[in-house]
Design an enzyme around this catalytic site. Structure first.
Site, short mmCIF file in Angstrom:
data_model
loop_
_atom_site.label_atom_id
_atom_site.label_comp_id
_atom_site.label_asym_id
_atom_site.label_seq_id
_atom_site.Cartn_x
_atom_site.Cartn_y
_atom_site.Cartn_z
N GLU A 123 1.24 -4.57 11.12
CA GLU A 123 0.78 -3.18 10.97
C GLU A 123 1.64 -2.37 11.93
O GLU A 123 1.46 -2.47 13.14
CB GLU A 123 -0.70 -3.05 11.34
CG GLU A 123 -1.67 -3.70 10.37
CD GLU A 123 -2.02 -2.82 9.18
OE1 GLU A 123 -1.54 -1.67 9.12
OE2 GLU A 123 -2.75 -3.30 8.30
N HIS A 154 2.97 -3.54 6.82
CA HIS A 154 2.02 -2.47 6.55
C HIS A 154 2.14 -1.45 7.69
O HIS A 154 2.89 -1.63 8.62
CB HIS A 154 0.58 -3.02 6.55
CG HIS A 154 0.24 -3.90 5.38
ND1 HIS A 154 -0.71 -3.57 4.47
CD2 HIS A 154 0.73 -5.10 4.99
CE1 HIS A 154 -0.80 -4.52 3.55
NE2 HIS A 154 0.05 -5.47 3.84
N ARG A 205 -3.02 4.69 -2.39
CA ARG A 205 -2.85 3.37 -1.77
C ARG A 205 -2.63 2.27 -2.80
O ARG A 205 -1.88 1.32 -2.59
CB ARG A 205 -4.12 3.10 -0.95
CG ARG A 205 -4.40 1.67 -0.54
CD ARG A 205 -5.77 1.64 0.13
NE ARG A 205 -6.30 0.30 0.31
CZ ARG A 205 -6.24 -0.38 1.46
NH1 ARG A 205 -5.66 0.13 2.51
NH2 ARG A 205 -6.78 -1.58 1.55
N GLU A 226 1.78 3.94 2.90
CA GLU A 226 2.26 3.49 4.21
C GLU A 226 3.79 3.61 4.28
O GLU A 226 4.52 2.63 4.40
CB GLU A 226 1.75 2.06 4.46
CG GLU A 226 0.23 2.04 4.52
CD GLU A 226 -0.41 0.65 4.55
OE1 GLU A 226 0.32 -0.35 4.68
OE2 GLU A 226 -1.65 0.57 4.45
N HIS A 260 0.87 -1.19 0.00
CA HIS A 260 0.00 0.00 0.00
C HIS A 260 0.90 1.23 0.00
O HIS A 260 1.65 1.47 0.96
CB HIS A 260 -0.93 0.00 1.21
CG HIS A 260 -2.00 -1.04 1.11
ND1 HIS A 260 -2.50 -1.73 2.19
CD2 HIS A 260 -2.68 -1.52 0.03
CE1 HIS A 260 -3.42 -2.59 1.77
NE2 HIS A 260 -3.55 -2.48 0.47
#
Lengths: 96, 305
Positions: free
Chosen positions: B266, B192, B123, B68, B65
């Site tokens: 994440e 991510h 994204r 990020e 993405h």
């Protein structure tokens, strides 16, 4: 470059399933151009949404009229972006 | 020695240059290989860390993405750490004597460039879809794992558009082809940002995987290691239960393909900056993530299958 002047990121915490349902309705409104940074899951969990400046008033009125609690997480996205750019330039000069 | 500053965000060109520098600086350990081209014909460059021979391998990627950014920055810091730790840190030395590591710092190069030059909030990929004015596919909804199912959109204008077919995105297909042709990838870890989660399959369905207990145990240990450095707390669990049902994700495909140790991080945003994490948080993020990555990689090394 696209600018994000006045765009805000709101932290919204739906209190119950009814409010989750209201937020799902908001999510489907394409014209609002909402950008869910942190997705909508269940009641009690925080949602982060970037809202374009031009849609801020409508969204806030919606939240307030449905008694959905929110706070401003990022006051002005562009301010952070400008800072990010400055920091990148500063570090690039430092590297050289 | 290149003077590269790991504590800031960089353009794609600067990242590629630093990948070359690392390969030059550690010629006996690091090499750069290209596994394909993006939709806009940018190279998809991977760093290979190998002490020789063809060993079973661990795959790491970041930035599927585009917006990020802290994940790309963390991947690059990690690359430098792996290279500089070999021969010094007994754990990394033992790991690289047993396994290879492949690291892809910019999985979605077109999106990354677009996020630097046109729209910081981009994204998706930059592929065009016939019949639609909207551009791009969510490359983490494009894998052949419950493709097109819940948690992905069939609207090309949506940020979670799954694409016309599984692997339609060349950025995804390049990795799939590489994983298949390598044949000995034993762990697949994707980075991510930003909600401090460490996840494992499944996302396309809400049933537990057959390795749930082991994956959960490894993830808990890794998350504790992440926390140990700066107190950043992570939530651990299957994608479906700790974020939402999301179909077509990378680690679901790798897991179903037979790569047991499939995880998604994440990374942190303890300060509520979302995708705009200030540069002074890049190094702490990378350092703490490294603690968790090491725990997972050590487990993979010590539990061959």
């Amino acid at each position: 470059q696209k600018t994000f002047i006045g765009d805000q990121v709101l932290e919204i915490t739906p209190r119950n399933e009814e409010q989750v349902k209201n937020l799902r309705q908001l999510e489907t409104e394409a014209h609002l151009q909402l950008d869910f940074w942190r997705p909508l899951r269940t009641a009690g969990e925080k949602v982060h949404v970037r809202i374009p400046f031009s849609r801020l008033q409508a969204v806030k009125i919606f939240l307030e009229s449905h008694d959905i609690p929110y706070s401003i997480m990022i006051e002005d996205v562009q301010v952070l972006l400008d800072k990010e750019n400055e920091e990148m330039l500063f570090h690039r000069r430092k590297e050289r | 020695s290149s003077g590269f500053d790991f504590g800031t965000y960089h353009t794609l060109e600067e990242i590629f240059q630093e990948m070359d520098n690392l390969a030059e600086q550690y010629p006996d350990l690091v090499s750069k290989l290209q596994i394909g081209y993006s939709f806009e014909k940018r190279p998809i460059n991977v760093l290979k860390f190998s002490t020789g021979g063809n060993k079973p391998a661990i795959w790491l990627d970041a930035g599927i993405h585009a917006r990020e950014w802290v994940s790309h920055a963390t991947a690059l810091w990690t690359a430098n750490q792996i290279a500089s730790d070999y021969g010094k840190d007994p754990s990394i030395t033992a790991l690289l004597d047993t396994m290879d590591i492949f690291l892809l710092p910019v999985t979605n190069p077109d999106g990354y460039v677009f996020s630097h030059t046109e729209n910081r909030m981009w994204r998706k990929t930059r592929s065009t879809i016939s019949g639609s004015l909207c551009v791009g596919v969510d490359p983490n909804r494009n894998w052949d794992a419950g493709f097109g199912g819940p948690g992905s959109s069939d609207n090309p204008c949506s940020d979670s558009y799954h694409g016309p077919s599984a692997n339609s995105e060349v950025e995804v297909k390049s990795i799939v082809d590489f994983v298949k042709s390598h044949g000995e990838i034993k762990a697949f870890i994707t980075l991510h940002s930003y909600s401090q989660l460490l996840m494992y399959p499944y996302g396309y369905k809400c049933t537990v995987s057959k390795d749930f207990n082991e994956l959960n145990e490894v993830a808990q240990i890794a998350a504790e290691a992440v926390t140990s450095l700066y107190g950043t707390t992570y939530e651990v669990g299957p994608i479906c239960s700790i974020i939402y049902q999301a179909s077509g994700g990378s680690i679901d495909w790798t897991y179903d393909y037979g790569i047991k140790y499939s995880f998604a991080f994440e990374l942190r945003d303890t300060g509520h900056y979302g995708f705009l994490l200030p540069v002074n948080q890049i190094l702490p993020t990378a350092e703490e993530t490294w603690q968790g990555l090491k725990k997972i990689m050590e487990h993979v090394r010590d539990n061959p299958y």
